[in-house]
Scaffold this motif. Structure first.
Motif, PDB file in Angstrom:
ATOM      1  N   VAL A  14      65.974-136.331 -98.606  1.00 30.09           N
ATOM      2  CA  VAL A  14      65.667-135.139 -99.409  1.00 30.09           C
ATOM      3  C   VAL A  14      66.927-134.730-100.175  1.00 30.09           C
ATOM      4  O   VAL A  14      68.002-134.640 -99.600  1.00 30.09           O
ATOM      5  N   ASP A  46      60.686-130.683 -96.109  1.00 27.95           N
ATOM      6  CA  ASP A  46      60.404-131.975 -96.726  1.00 27.95           C
ATOM      7  C   ASP A  46      58.875-132.198 -96.747  1.00 27.95           C
ATOM      8  O   ASP A  46      58.109-131.347 -96.289  1.00 27.95           O
ATOM      9  N   GLU A  92      61.236-132.267-101.488  1.00 25.15           N
ATOM     10  CA  GLU A  92      60.949-133.666-101.836  1.00 25.15           C
ATOM     11  C   GLU A  92      59.924-133.742-102.976  1.00 25.15           C
ATOM     12  O   GLU A  92      60.116-134.467-103.951  1.00 25.15           O
TER      13      GLU A  92
END
Ligand code: PXP
Length: 390
Positions: A14, A46, A92
Motif C-alpha cells: 500500500v 487496504d 490501495e
C-alpha cells in the motif's frame, strides 16, 4: 476536530501517504460546512480490510474505495457530543483510481474523503436521481474549496551555475566565467542565481561569490554546508539568501537532504546568525514530514525539497511514489507557513510536473541546463526550461 486513525495495513504494497494532508482536508471540510466543533474518524485501510467491512456491513463482495458509517439516530449521547461517525478509505483502491484518472493519490483521497463525509452528514446518491445531483453538486463545491489555487505568481527558475566553474577548473584557467554565465541566465529570464561554495572549492571560488554579489540583479542564493569558515564568508558577502545543504567531500553532488531533526540546535544557531545579518535561510530537505516540522520549529524561512530520488527513479511506480512524496511534502510545508522551493536532478523531461505544483515557489536547476547549453547555447537552454515551467 476529526481524529485520524491509520490501521496497520495487512498488505505492505500500500503506498505511503502523508496523513497530515488527509487530516488537514478533513479539518477544512468541517470548517467549510460550519461543523468545526464536530468530530469524525477516518480509517485508512487496504483492500483486504475494506473488503471485510464491505462484506460484514453491506453484504457486498470485494473491496470498494470508501465506506461511511454515520452514527445512528438512536445514539443520542454521540449526537450530543457532535460525533459524526467513521469514514473508511482504501488507500490501495484510491491509488489505483488516481492512476486511472491521472490524479495524484492525495487528490484522489480528497475526493473520497469528501464523498464519505457527505454520506456521514446525510447525503445519499443512491436514494434518487435528484439526490444524486444534489450530492454531486455539493461534492464539487467542497472540492473546489479544498483545492483553491494558491500560487498567485508564476513559478520561478533559479539557475545553478556551478558547472560553468567546473569547466573552468578542469583547466585551471579563467574561462568560462560563471559570473558572465549568471548574467546570460538573468537576461534569458532566470529569477535567481545559485552557487554552491564547497569547502574543497572544487568549482565555485570565493572570487565568484564576491563578484556575483555585485553583479546579480535578481537574487543570489548561496548554497553551503554549515561549516564555520563558509558561514563567516556568507556573513561577510551577504547573499540574498542561503540554502544549507549536507556536504561530503567525496560526493559528486549533494546526495540527500539535511537531517534537520537530528541537528536542530546547530542549525537553529546558523539560522539565527544569518537572520541577524538579514539573510533568510532555506534548508534542503528530503520530502519527509519530520524534517518539515523540524525546519519550521527552528525558524527556517524556506525549505528546498530534494527532488533527486524522483528524478533518478527508473521505474514508473517508483517515480510516481517519489512524486507523491514531493507533492505532499510541498503541501505540508506550505501549509505550515514555510516558503517552498525544490530542486536537484530536474531536467527537460521531469520538470513540468514539479513546476505544476502550486505550493512551490521556485525551482533550482543546474546540471541539465548547463549540459544543454553546451549544445544549444546558454540563453536558449534557459529559455527552453522556462517554457516548460508553466
Ligand atoms: N538544489 C541543491 C540543494 C543542490 O545541491 C543542487 C546541486 O548543486 C541543485 C539544486 C541543482 O541540481 P542539478 O544540478 O541536478 O540541477
Amino acid at each position: 476536530m476529526p481524529v485520524l486513525f491509520k490501521n496497520e495495513f495487512y498488505h505492505h504494497a500500500v503506498p505511503r501517504i502523508n496523513e497530515a494532508l488527509v487530516q488537514r482536508a478533513a479539518d477544512q471540510l468541517l470548517v467549510s460546512t460550519g461543523m468545526a466543533e464536530a468530530e469524525l474518524s477516518i480509517l485508512l485501510v487496504d483492500d483486504q480490510q475494506i473488503a471485510e467491512l464491505n462484506r460484514t456491513w453491506r453484504h457486498k463482495k470485494g473491496p470498494t474505495n470508501v465506506l461511511a458509517f454515520p452514527l445512528t439516530e438512536g445514539e443520542d449521547s454521540a449526537m450530543a457530543m457532535n460525533l459524526l461517525g467513521d469514514i473508511v478509505i482504501s488507500v490501495e483502491t484510491a491509488a489505483r483510481e488516481a492512476k486511472q484518472e491521472g490524479l495524484s493519490l492525495h487528490s484522489r483521497l480528497q475526493v473520497l474523503l469528501v464523498h464519505g463525509f457527505l454520506h456521514l452528514i446525510g447525503y445519499d446518491h443512491e436514494k434518487s436521481d435528484a439526490e444524486a445531483v444534489r450530492m454531486y453538486n455539493k461534492e464539487r463545491m467542497l472540492l473546489q474549496e479544498l483545492t483553491k489555487k494558491r500560487r498567485e505568481t508564476m513559478i520561478k527558475l533559479a539557475v545553478n551555475v556551478d558547472h560553468v566553474a567546473t569547466l573552468r577548473e578542469a583547466r585551471g584557467t579563467n574561462e568560462p566565467d560563471p559570473v558572465l554565465a549568471a548574467g546570460i541566465c538573468e537576461l534569458a529570464g532566470a529569477e535567481g542565481i545559485v552557487v554552491h561554495l564547497r569547502e574543497d572549492r572544487r568549482h565555485i571560488q570565493d572570487r565568484d561569490v564576491i563578484l556575483l554579489r555585485q553583479t546579480v540583479k535578481t537574487k543570489l542564493n548561496l548554497e553551503m554546508g554549515a561549516a564555520k569558515e563558509i558561514i563567516k564568508l556568507a556573513l561577510n558577502i551577504k547573499p540574498d539568501m542561503v540554502t544549507l545543504v549536507p556536504e561530503k567531500r567525496k560526493e559528486l553532488t549533494t546526495e540527500g537532504g539535511l537531517n534537520v531533526a537530528a541537528q536542530k540546535q546547530k542549525l537553529k544557531k546558523v539560522i539565527g546568525q544569518m537572520n541577524d545579518a538579514g539573510i533568510p535561510v532555506s534548508l534542503f530537505i528530503d520530502p519527509d514530514s519530520r524534517q518539515i516540522k523540524a525546519a519550521k520549529d527552528i525558524g527556517a524561512t524556506f525549505v528546498e525539497i530534494h527532488t533527486g530520488r524522483y528524478a533518478d527513479a527508473t521505474r514508473e511506480e517508483e517515480r510516481e511514489h517519489e512524486y507523491e512524496l514531493i507533492a505532499a511534502a510541498a503541501e505540508e510545508a506550505y501549509e505550515s507557513g514555510l516558503r517552498v522551493n525544490a530542486g536537484h536532478g530536474l531536467n527537460y523531461v521531469n520538470t513540468a510536473r514539479i513546476a505544476a505544483l502550486e505550493t512551490i515557489e521556485e525551482l533550482s536547476i543546474g546540471h541539465a541546463i548547463m549540459a544543454r547549453a553546451v549544445i544549444v547555447g546558454l540563453d536558449q537552454a534557459v529559455r527552453e526550461m522556462l517554457g516548460l515551467m508553466i
